[in-house]
Motif scaffolding. Structure first.
Motif, mmCIF file in Angstrom:
data_model
loop_
_atom_site.group_PDB
_atom_site.id
_atom_site.type_symbol
_atom_site.label_atom_id
_atom_site.label_comp_id
_atom_site.label_asym_id
_atom_site.label_seq_id
_atom_site.Cartn_x
_atom_site.Cartn_y
_atom_site.Cartn_z
ATOM 1 N N ALA A 1 4.673 3.595 -5.922
ATOM 2 C CA ALA A 1 3.814 4.236 -4.921
ATOM 3 C C ALA A 1 4.665 5.178 -4.083
ATOM 4 O O ALA A 1 5.902 5.173 -4.181
ATOM 5 C CB ALA A 1 3.147 3.186 -4.039
ATOM 6 N N MET A 2 3.976 5.999 -3.275
ATOM 7 C CA MET A 2 4.681 6.931 -2.392
ATOM 8 C C MET A 2 4.096 6.807 -0.989
ATOM 9 O O MET A 2 2.930 6.473 -0.811
ATOM 10 C CB MET A 2 4.548 8.372 -2.884
ATOM 11 N N MET A 3 4.926 7.111 0.016
ATOM 12 C CA MET A 3 4.493 6.979 1.398
ATOM 13 C C MET A 3 5.102 8.106 2.213
ATOM 14 O O MET A 3 6.294 8.402 2.117
ATOM 15 C CB MET A 3 4.963 5.636 1.962
ATOM 16 N N ALA A 4 4.238 8.793 3.006
ATOM 17 C CA ALA A 4 4.716 9.817 3.932
ATOM 18 C C ALA A 4 4.985 9.154 5.270
ATOM 19 O O ALA A 4 4.132 8.433 5.796
ATOM 20 C CB ALA A 4 3.679 10.919 4.084
ATOM 21 N N ALA A 5 6.178 9.363 5.841
ATOM 22 C CA ALA A 5 6.555 8.731 7.096
ATOM 23 C C ALA A 5 7.108 9.763 8.070
ATOM 24 O O ALA A 5 7.885 10.636 7.681
ATOM 25 C CB ALA A 5 7.598 7.647 6.854
ATOM 26 N N GLY A 6 6.717 9.649 9.330
ATOM 27 C CA GLY A 6 7.157 10.602 10.343
ATOM 28 C C GLY A 6 8.484 10.225 10.970
ATOM 29 O O GLY A 6 8.572 10.034 12.191
ATOM 30 N N ILE A 7 9.534 10.099 10.167
ATOM 31 C CA ILE A 7 10.891 9.817 10.652
ATOM 32 C C ILE A 7 11.859 10.679 9.868
ATOM 33 O O ILE A 7 11.529 11.228 8.822
ATOM 34 C CB ILE A 7 11.266 8.323 10.502
ATOM 35 N N SER A 8 13.070 10.797 10.380
ATOM 36 C CA SER A 8 14.095 11.589 9.700
ATOM 37 C C SER A 8 14.692 10.792 8.541
ATOM 38 O O SER A 8 14.495 9.573 8.427
ATOM 39 C CB SER A 8 15.200 11.974 10.679
ATOM 40 N N GLU A 9 15.446 11.497 7.692
ATOM 41 C CA GLU A 9 16.106 10.827 6.567
ATOM 42 C C GLU A 9 17.118 9.799 7.068
ATOM 43 O O GLU A 9 17.220 8.692 6.527
ATOM 44 C CB GLU A 9 16.791 11.874 5.697
ATOM 45 N N GLU A 10 17.831 10.172 8.149
ATOM 46 C CA GLU A 10 18.829 9.239 8.704
ATOM 47 C C GLU A 10 18.161 7.992 9.256
ATOM 48 O O GLU A 10 18.653 6.874 9.073
ATOM 49 C CB GLU A 10 19.627 9.935 9.804
#
Length: 763
Positions: free
Chosen positions: A541-550
Motif C-alpha cells: 500500500a501507499m500513504m501520503a504524509a505531511g512530514i519531511s523525509e527526515e
C-alpha cells in the motif's frame, strides 16, 4: 471633464450656444513624444483626433492593430478648419493648417491612386474653443439664425454654397447639378434619385464634414438601408423635385433595387477644393463584374425590429449559447479598461434582439486579434452573449506585464485520475478528440481491454479508471492530448519535469518518445503493476504524509510488522511512503496518535514513475534523452520531485536568461494532468527556497478535479495572456470571425482648465 455652456446673440440676432470642454486626452502618457514632453497637447484638435483614432475598431478602420501599421507605406491626411487654440494662447498659428471641409478625402484618394501609399488614414477634425470664428460666420450670414440645418427644405435660410448645407441659394444649385448628372430622360419617374445630407443629422462639422458624410454612406451600404434627412417638412419651392426626379428620404427604409447599390458624396471647401466620391456595396460590385471574394455581411442594427423593416434575407435572431471562448481585453490603463468592458456589456444587452449567428465569433476575433496589444490585460471566459455581459458588468482585474513568461511544464503522476477527466475537451477541441482517438486505436492494437474515449465518458459507477491497468495509460493519454492542444495554442515549455509516472509525458514533451512509445510504456507499466498485485508478489500500500523525509525516518525504523520506506519526496514537508500493507497500517496508527495531521491511504499502485530541458524526478537533476532509462527505475526507486522541480526553476537557461528573471529563468509553472494534485507540494517547494520565493514564480493547472475541462484549460490560457504570453487565438477559440466595430476607451485627464480660467465672455 468640465463642461461650460455659454449662449450668444450675435449681430443679426443669430442665437448660438458654445460648449467648452476643459480637458483633453492625456491618457496617462500614452501620447507623450520621445522627449517626454506633451507637445501634441499644444493643439487640442490634434489630441482629440488621436483619441478618436485610437478609439476605432482595432484602433484603425478594419481592425488593424498598431503593430501592423508601423513601418508600412501608410499616408495620413487630416482636414482642419480653425486655429482657435492658438488664438486663445495669443500665439502664431505655426503649422496649424486650414484645410477646409474636403481636402483630407481628396488628398487621400490621390495618394492611393499614384501608388505613393498602399494604405491611407483620412481624418477631419474641428474643435470649437472660441466663439469669435462662429460669430464672424454669422455676421457674414453663412449660418442659419435658427442654428439648424434645413437641407432641401423651404426653411433653409443660411447663405452660402451647397453640398447639402441647407442654404437658400446653394440647395437648388446642387440639386439641379445632381439631376442633370443622374436623372436624365431615361430614368423612370417612379425611380427618383434619393438625396440627403449628413448635416441635417449632425450639423456642419467643418474640417470633419466629409468624414461624417463618408461614415453615413458606408453605414447605409453595410446595412442596406437609406437613412433619413432630419428637419425636412416641406420641400423648397426653388427645387422642382418631381420634374428633376429627386426624392428626400424622411424615414429609415430598406434599400431594395436590382443592380449595384451606390452612394455619391459631394464635398465643397470654401477655399475652392471640391470633391465627389462614389461608394458601392462590395456585394453588388463583385456580382456585377462576375467576380468572387470575401465581403462583410450586413448585421441589421439600424432598422427597428418590425415586420416592415426586417431584411427577408437576414437570418432570424440566434440563440448564441455554445462552446466556451476566451475574450481578451487590452487597455492602456485600468480605468479605461473598465469603461470599455461596461460599454461592451451595454452594447450586448441593447442589441440582444437583433443579434445574428456568428456574433460571438466576430467579437472574440476582434478583441483578441484585431486590437492593439496594450500592457494591461484582463480575460473573460463565456459561452454566450448573456454570460459575457454578466461577467463584464463586474469589475475586471487587469494585469500588467512587459515580457513573455518562461514556462515550465510539470506532469502529474498517477493517482490524480478521476472518471470524466477532460471529457468536455472531446467536444470542444477536435485536436484533443483526435489525439485521444489515435491513442485509443494504438492501445487496442497492443491488447488494451478498453477504449480510451469510452472510458473517459463512462458512468463513474461503471468506470475502472482507478485500477492500475486503466489509470496508468489513461493519465498518460490525457498528458499527451493536453500537450498537443497547448502546443497548437503556442503554449510550449522551456523545461519539463514529471512526478513519478509523469516522467513518461515529460519524455514525450521533449521529443524523446513518440506517442506510440510513450503509450506503450504507460500501458505496460499498468500491466506490470496489475500482475504484481494479482500474484501478490508485492502485497503493499501507499500513504501520503505531511512530514519531511527526515521526520519520517525514525517512524519507519520503528515499524515492527513488514517493511516500508519513503517512495517520494513531494516537497520539504510532504512525502509518500510505500511498503507492505501491514507496515503501512501500523505506521498510519502511529502517525495519527503522535502527530497533528491525518495521513491518507491509497491502495498500492507502485507509481514510478528537442531543445526542451528535462529535469528527472528519478535523478533529481537535469538529464538528456540519452540518460532515459528503459527499466522501471521510476516505478521502484524514490521519486525526487522536490529536487527536480527546484533544479528546474533555478538552473534552466544560460547566464543571460537567468538574469532576466529573479531566482531563475522559469517564471510560470503549468501543471499538466487530470488534476492540480501538485499545487500544494509546488507551493511548499517554492516557499522553502529563498531564491524561488523571491522570484514570485506563478502557477496554474490545465485541469481540475470535477471541474469543466474547457473552462479550466481556457482559464490557464487566460492567466498566461495576462502574464504576457502571446497565443494563437484562432486555435484557442476555433473562431474564424470578422472584425466588428466598437469603441475602446481609457482614462481622460484634465489638461486645459487653466486656459479658460482667465477668459471672460459676456453676451
Amino acid at each position: 471633464m468640465t463642461v461650460a455652456h455659454v449662449t450668444f446673440w450675435s449681430p443679426g440676432l443669430v442665437r448660438f450656444t458654445v460648449f467648452y470642454y476643459f480637458s483633453t486626452v492625456e491618457a496617462n502618457g500614452y501620447f507623450n513624444d520621445s522627449r517626454g514632453k506633451i507637445s501634441l497637447l499644444h493643439y487640442p484638435a490634434r489630441h482629440f483626433l488621436l483619441d478618436t483614432k485610437l478609439h476605432g475598431p482595432g484602433n484603425f478602420t478594419g481592425g488593424i492593430p498598431l503593430k501592423n501599421v508601423v513601418g508600412t507605406k501608410t499616408s495620413v491626411f487630416v482636414g482642419s478648419f480653425a486655429t482657435d487654440y492658438t488664438v486663445l494662447l495669443k500665439r502664431d498659428p505655426e503649422a496649424v493648417p486650414m484645410y477646409q471641409c474636403t481636402n483630407s478625402g481628396q488628398s487621400r484618394a490621390m495618394s492611393l491612386h499614384t501608388g505613393e501609399a498602399s494604405a491611407t488614414i483620412a481624418s477631419g477634425v474641428n474643435v470649437i474653443l472660441n466663439h469669435e470664428f462662429m460669430n464672424t460666420m454669422t455676421t457674414m450670414k453663412f449660418l442659419s439664425p435658427d442654428g439648424r440645418c434645413y437641407t432641401f427644405g423651404e426653411r433653409g435660410n443660411g447663405y452660402a454654397r451647397g453640398e447639402g448645407v441647407g442654404t437658400a441659394p446653394g440647395g437648388p444649385l446642387e440639386t439641379r447639378a445632381l439631376s442633370n448628372l443622374f436623372c436624365g430622360p431615361d430614368r423612370p419617374a417612379d425611380d427618383p434619385l434619393m438625396i440627403g445630407s449628413i448635416k441635417s443629422n449632425v450639423g456642419h462639422m467643418g474640417g470633419a464634414s466629409v468624414i461624417g458624410a463618408v461614415v453615413k454612406a458606408i453605414l447605409m451600404l453595410e446595412q442596406e438601408v437609406v437613412l433619413p434627412n432630419r428637419n425636412f417638412k416641406n420641400p423648397s419651392p426653388r427645387i422642382p423635385f418631381d420634374e428633376w426626379k429627386l426624392k428626400v428620404v424622411t424615414k429609415t427604409e430598406p434599400w431594395r433595387r436590382e443592380g449595384p447599390l451606390r452612394v455619391s458624396i459631394n464635398s465643397f471647401g470654401y477655399g475652392g477644393s471640391n470633391a465627389h466620391a462614389v461608394l458601392e456595396l462590395p456585394r453588388t460590385y463583385l456580382s456585377s463584374h462576375g467576380l468572387g471574394g470575401n465581403y462583410k455581411i450586413a448585421k441589421q442594427i439600424v432598422l427597428p425590429q418590425t415586420k416592415a423593416h426586417v431584411n427577408e434575407n437576414s437570418p432570424a435572431p440566434f440563440a448564441d449559447h455554445g462552446h466556451l471562448r476566451l475574450f481578451i481585453f487590452n487597455a492602456f490603463d485600468e480605468t479605461g479598461g473598465q469603461r470599455q468592458a461596461e460599454s461592451l456589456a451595454n452594447h450586448i444587452r441593447e442589441t440582444s434582439q437583433v443579434r445574428r449567428k456568428g456574433f460571438l465569433d466576430d467579437l472574440v476575433f476582434t478583441l483578441n486579434e484585431r486590437r492593439t496589444d496594450f500592457i494591461r490585460k484582463s480575460t473573460v471566459i463565456a459561452g454566450s452573449s448573456a454570460e459575457l455581459a454578466t461577467s463584464l458588468s463586474m469589475p475586471l482585474k487587469f494585469s500588467r506585464s512587459f515580457k513573455k513568461p518562461v514556462l515550465g511544464f510539470v506532469f502529474t503522476g498517477q493517482g490524480a485520475q478521476w472518471c470524466g477527466m477532460g471529457k468536455e475537451l472531446l467536444n470542444t477541441f477536435p485536436l484533443f478528440k483526435n489525439t485521444i482517438a489515435k491513442i485509443g486505436r494504438y492501445l487496442h492494437s497492443i491488447g488494451a481491454p478498453f477504449d480510451e474515449d469510452d472510458e473517459i465518458t463512462k458512468d463513474p459507477k461503471l468506470s475502472k479508471v482507478n485500477t492500475a491497468l486503466y489509470s496508468q495509460p489513461m493519465c498518460s493519454a490525457i498528458h499527451i492530448a493536453l500537450i498537443e492542444v497547448l502546443n497548437s495554442w503556442d503554449i510550449k515549455p522551456t523545461s519539463v519535469t514529471g512526478h513519478s509516472s509523469g516522467e513518461i509525458a515529460s519524455a514525450y514533451a521533449i521529443g524523446a518518445l513518440s506517442m506510440e512509445d510513450a503509450m506503450a510504456a504507460a500501458y505496460y507499466r499498468g500491466v506490470c503493476s496489475t500482475k504484481m498485485q494479482e500474484k501478490a508478489e508485492i502485497n503493499g500500500a501507499m500513504m501520503a504524509a505531511g512530514i519531511s523525509e527526515e521526520a519520517a525516518t525514525p517512524f519507519l525504523a520503528g515499524i515492527k510488522t513488514g517493511k516500508a520506506g519513503v517512495a517520494c519526496v513531494n516537497s520539504p514537508s510532504s512525502v509518500t511512503i510505500s511498503g507492505d500493507v501491514s507496515a503501512i497500517d501500523e505506521l498510519q496508527k502511529v502517525l495519527e496518535s503522535k502527530t497533528c495531521f491525518r495521513a491518507s491511504i491509497l491502495h498500492i499502485q507502485l507509481r514510478t514513475g528537442n531543445g526542451v530541458k528535462f529535469y528527472s524526478s528519478v535523478f533529481g537533476k537535469e538529464i538528456t534523452a540519452d540518460d532515459l532509462r528503459p527499466d522501471f527505475a521510476n516505478l521502484l526507486g524514490q521519486v525526487k520531485f522536490s529536487e527536480s522541480l527546484r533544479q528546474l526553476c533555478l538552473s534552466t537557461g544560460g547566464a543571460k536568461k537567468r538574469r532576466q528573471a529573479k531566482g531563475g529563468n522559469v517564471n510560470f509553472l503549468v501543471e499538466i494532468g487530470p488534476h492540480s494534485a501538485l499545487a500544494g507540494p509546488i507551493k511548499q517547494i517554492l516557499e522553502a527556497d529563498p531564491k524561488l520565493k523571491e522570484a514570485g514564480i506563478a502557477y496554474s493547472s490545465a485541469l481540475e478535479r470535477k471541474s469543466e475541462a474547457t473552462n479550466t484549460a481556457l482559464d490557464l490560457a487566460g492567466k498566461l495572456v495576462e502574464a504576457g504570453h502571446v497565443l494563437d487565438f484562432a486555435a484557442v477559440n476555433r473562431a474564424q470571425g470578422k472584425a466588428v466595430v466598437f469603441s475602446s476607451t481609457w482614462d481622460r485627464v484634465e489638461r486645459f482648465a487653466h486656459l479658460f480660467s482667465s477668459i471672460s465672455i459676456t453676451s
